[in-house]
Design a protein around this motif. Sequence first.
Motif, mmCIF file in Angstrom:
data_model
loop_
_atom_site.group_PDB
_atom_site.id
_atom_site.type_symbol
_atom_site.label_atom_id
_atom_site.label_comp_id
_atom_site.label_asym_id
_atom_site.label_seq_id
_atom_site.Cartn_x
_atom_site.Cartn_y
_atom_site.Cartn_z
ATOM 1 N N LYS A 271 7.551 3.884 -13.602
ATOM 2 C CA LYS A 271 7.722 5.102 -13.386
ATOM 3 C C LYS A 271 7.087 5.458 -12.022
ATOM 4 N N HIS A 272 6.296 4.629 -11.236
ATOM 5 C CA HIS A 272 5.834 4.534 -9.909
ATOM 6 C C HIS A 272 6.603 4.040 -8.852
ATOM 7 N N ASP A 273 7.860 3.491 -9.399
ATOM 8 C CA ASP A 273 8.704 2.619 -8.680
ATOM 9 C C ASP A 273 8.033 1.807 -7.432
ATOM 10 N N ASP B 240 0.772 -1.264 -0.145
ATOM 11 C CA ASP B 240 0.165 0.059 -0.088
ATOM 12 C C ASP B 240 0.947 1.186 -0.038
ATOM 13 N N ASP B 241 0.381 2.393 0.114
ATOM 14 C CA ASP B 241 0.841 3.599 0.162
ATOM 15 C C ASP B 241 2.182 3.912 1.229
ATOM 16 N N ALA B 242 1.863 3.268 2.250
ATOM 17 C CA ALA B 242 2.569 3.206 3.341
ATOM 18 C C ALA B 242 3.623 2.132 3.235
ATOM 19 N N GLY B 243 3.833 1.405 2.211
ATOM 20 C CA GLY B 243 4.959 0.460 2.045
ATOM 21 C C GLY B 243 4.726 -0.895 2.856
ATOM 22 N N LYS B 244 3.321 -1.089 3.182
ATOM 23 C CA LYS B 244 3.013 -2.391 3.963
ATOM 24 C C LYS B 244 2.348 -3.508 2.903
ATOM 25 N N PRO B 245 2.804 -4.577 3.131
ATOM 26 C CA PRO B 245 1.912 -5.620 2.031
ATOM 27 C C PRO B 245 0.376 -5.726 2.236
#
Length: 252
Positions: free
Chosen positions: A148-150, A46-51
């Motif tokens: 482009k969104h990495d 997700d946007d927070a970098g969590k699965p």
Amino acid sequence: MLAQGMLSAAVRRPAGRGFSIVFLLLLLILAALPGCMSTQVRQVEDDAGKPVVMSGTTVVLIEPDIELYAVGAGGMAEPRKAWTEAARKNFPDAARQRLEAVGFTLKPDFYLPKDAGPENHMRQLYLLNQAVSISILNYGRPGALRNKHDKFDWTLGPGVATLREATGADYALFTYVRDSYTSGGRAAMRVIGFLLLGGDIGGGQQLGLASLVDLRTGQVVWHNLLVDQAGDLRDEAGAQETAGDLLKGIKR
């Protein structure tokens, strides 16, 4: 990202037939990886970098693409039918246990029709997944070109709907394993290599790819590369270990 450019090359080669283009591309990528046992787990975040928590509960195990070989004294890999047949039984059994242990409900395994040619849609999905896996490895390496969104953002496209209709599953697990074992002659050559050349000329190695695909969207939600110099699919205990390593990180 959809690896359609690689699909046209892949569909010319039947799945599960020797050292395919997938295996050769894997060897190139593996040159940058450490030895012994390693994994490269990637999954949607997700946007927070969590699965992202998976929203489905059912999964179908797609016919594994597995081949086992013996590495001769000269380094040539010779296919071993009995070993391969044992692995094709042991690994799916172990994979099902692993998936059930993390909370998935298993649908009956899906096998490609034996007469499915390159034009068969299911075979094309099967091979497209391998092509996408190679692209994930290629563009996911440190320093490689990213999207482009990495982000981990890959899909097989809407064509997976036919696989969902055929199986009734929320997710499909695709697996690819090439496993080789050092023969007595090769083992002797490795000793000679250490003594005379001061280095290892190489022996057997286990290479595995696995991807979990959402059959409602086509999105690859989890992916792993396994490299192991000691893995063994010829017996149940070894298959359990390989399944645990290859399916590392899959959870609901």
